[in-house]
Design a protein around this motif. Sequence first.
Motif, PDB file in Angstrom:
ATOM      1  N   CYS A 151       0.833  -1.211   0.000  1.00 15.92           N
ATOM      2  CA  CYS A 151       0.000   0.000   0.000  1.00 15.92           C
ATOM      3  C   CYS A 151       0.865   1.256   0.000  1.00 15.92           C
ATOM      4  CB  CYS A 151      -0.920   0.001   1.223  1.00 15.92           C
ATOM      5  SG  CYS A 151      -2.267  -1.188   1.145  1.00 15.92           S
ATOM      6  N   LYS A 174      -4.415  10.548  -3.140  1.00 11.45           N
ATOM      7  CA  LYS A 174      -4.129   9.181  -2.739  1.00 11.45           C
ATOM      8  C   LYS A 174      -4.354   9.007  -1.238  1.00 11.45           C
ATOM      9  CE  LYS A 174      -0.636   8.435  -6.330  1.00 11.45           C
ATOM     10  NZ  LYS A 174       0.783   8.093  -6.620  1.00 11.45           N
ATOM     11  N   THR A 175      -5.053   7.958  -0.885  1.00 12.85           N
ATOM     12  CA  THR A 175      -5.309   7.655   0.516  1.00 12.85           C
ATOM     13  C   THR A 175      -5.041   6.181   0.762  1.00 12.85           C
ATOM     14  OG1 THR A 175      -7.642   7.111   0.121  1.00 12.85           O
ATOM     15  CG2 THR A 175      -7.114   9.421   0.656  1.00 12.85           C
ATOM     16  N   SER A 202      -6.980   4.044   2.376  1.00 11.91           N
ATOM     17  CA  SER A 202      -8.193   3.276   2.081  1.00 11.91           C
ATOM     18  C   SER A 202      -8.394   3.133   0.575  1.00 11.91           C
ATOM     19  CB  SER A 202      -9.406   3.943   2.719  1.00 11.91           C
ATOM     20  OG  SER A 202      -9.577   5.263   2.227  1.00 11.91           O
ATOM     21  N   GLY A 203      -8.070   4.188  -0.193  1.00  8.64           N
ATOM     22  CA  GLY A 203      -8.203   4.135  -1.638  1.00  8.64           C
ATOM     23  C   GLY A 203      -7.252   3.126  -2.253  1.00  8.64           C
ATOM     24  N   MET A 252      -5.989   0.467  -0.729  1.00  9.99           N
ATOM     25  CA  MET A 252      -6.451  -0.870  -0.338  1.00  9.99           C
ATOM     26  C   MET A 252      -7.629  -1.311  -1.199  1.00  9.99           C
ATOM     27  SD  MET A 252      -6.179  -0.615   3.824  1.00  9.99           S
ATOM     28  CE  MET A 252      -6.791  -2.285   4.054  1.00  9.99           C
ATOM     29  N   TYR A 253      -8.551  -0.386  -1.443  1.00  7.91           N
ATOM     30  CA  TYR A 253      -9.729  -0.717  -2.256  1.00  7.91           C
ATOM     31  C   TYR A 253      -9.337  -1.040  -3.697  1.00  7.91           C
ATOM     32  CZ  TYR A 253     -14.156  -0.273  -4.743  1.00  7.91           C
ATOM     33  OH  TYR A 253     -15.240  -0.514  -5.545  1.00  7.91           O
ATOM     34  N   ALA A 254      -8.401  -0.250  -4.249  1.00  5.09           N
ATOM     35  CA  ALA A 254      -7.959  -0.461  -5.623  1.00  5.09           C
ATOM     36  C   ALA A 254      -7.271  -1.819  -5.782  1.00  5.09           C
ATOM     37  CB  ALA A 254      -7.015   0.657  -6.047  1.00  5.09           C
ATOM     38  N   TRP A 314      -7.730  -4.475  -3.846  1.00  5.19           N
ATOM     39  CA  TRP A 314      -8.757  -5.512  -3.664  1.00  5.19           C
ATOM     40  C   TRP A 314      -9.629  -5.658  -4.921  1.00  5.19           C
ATOM     41  CZ3 TRP A 314     -10.116  -9.288  -0.351  1.00  5.19           C
ATOM     42  CH2 TRP A 314     -11.416  -9.787  -0.438  1.00  5.19           C
ATOM     43  N   LYS A 315     -10.022  -4.533  -5.517  1.00  7.06           N
ATOM     44  CA  LYS A 315     -10.923  -4.559  -6.668  1.00  7.06           C
ATOM     45  C   LYS A 315     -10.258  -5.145  -7.908  1.00  7.06           C
ATOM     46  CE  LYS A 315     -13.851  -1.524  -9.505  1.00  7.06           C
ATOM     47  NZ  LYS A 315     -14.294  -0.125  -9.745  1.00  7.06           N
ATOM     48  N   ARG A 316      -8.994  -4.775  -8.156  1.00  4.93           N
ATOM     49  CA  ARG A 316      -8.339  -5.177  -9.405  1.00  4.93           C
ATOM     50  C   ARG A 316      -7.547  -6.480  -9.287  1.00  4.93           C
ATOM     51  NH1 ARG A 316      -6.025   0.443 -12.091  1.00  4.93           N
ATOM     52  NH2 ARG A 316      -7.888   1.712 -11.736  1.00  4.93           N
TER      53      ARG A 316
END
Length: 323
Positions: free
Chosen positions: A229, A252-253, A255-256, A258-260, A262-264
């Motif tokens: 991250c 950029k964060t 949480s952002g 981590m989400y990116a 996880w999603k991709r």
Amino acid sequence: MAFDLESLSEATSGAIGALVSTTILYPLDTCKTKYQAELRARHRQKYRNISDVFWEAISSGQILSLYQGLGTKNLQSFISQFVYFYGYSFFKRLYLEKSGNKRIGAKANLLVAAAAGACTVIVTQPLDTASSRMQTSAFGKSEGLWKTLSEGTWSEAFDGLGISLLLTSNPSIQYTVFDQLKQRLLKQQLSKKSITDSSPEALSAFSAFVLGAVSKCMATCITYPAIRCKVMLQAADSDENGNGEVKPKTKKTISGAMYAIWKREGLLGFFKGLSAQNLKTVLSSALLLMIKEKIAKTTWVLILALRRYLFITPARIKSVGLQ
């Protein structure tokens, strides 16, 4: 005065070890960082492994770009290790002095290492961010330190500070494991140590290398999702997205990121590049600690000689003047 001089000796030998190991392994570090920074679905990935990054540099005639940002990284490594080793040695000796204990326990060692790591992160975060941006820039397009930092706001220079503070647990785990194993190996030597010998004991090069590798591998495996991250937060912005369109700049964060991931890339995405990270950091830390241990006695002797020159000779001169 010996308290501070011994801390200075630890810091100096650690910083020199970091400088040498960083320079030797820098191409591997660049390949590893660019591989970690790529965030795409598995079937659209540009790099399948770190060797793809290396071959891209060769095929494009940009082999020297594997060293882009080396000066900044060396500066960051030298300052970082100096501050860390000085803080670690200082806080450890302060704890032993205040507690009256002869040895520091595992829990106290973790706290001491975390405190030293926090001080280090705050001091060197802008350099860390700049070096990551240089490494993840397109080959041949990396810019200097000042231009890299001045492109964004001052707060952007501290991108990833929160997660970097969290990652102080990495060297805390590493040096705690290393220190505890080192104390066990040196137990027999310490019992036979001459009373008149004031220099600290040192590990053999092979022992320091093995202990450094084992301790860093353990720390890296535990903290790797946070490491991935952090790379995502500090990476240089790509000019284009997957469709060839210019990407707008976004804040950029953690949480952002981590989400990116996880999603991709799914759950395994948090461990993408773990083997490359282990290879680089284990070799780097093992080399650093090996070099540090081998030059520790020499550094100690030089500092004692300097102290004698600075603090004994002036006293004699003053004494003669008073007479």
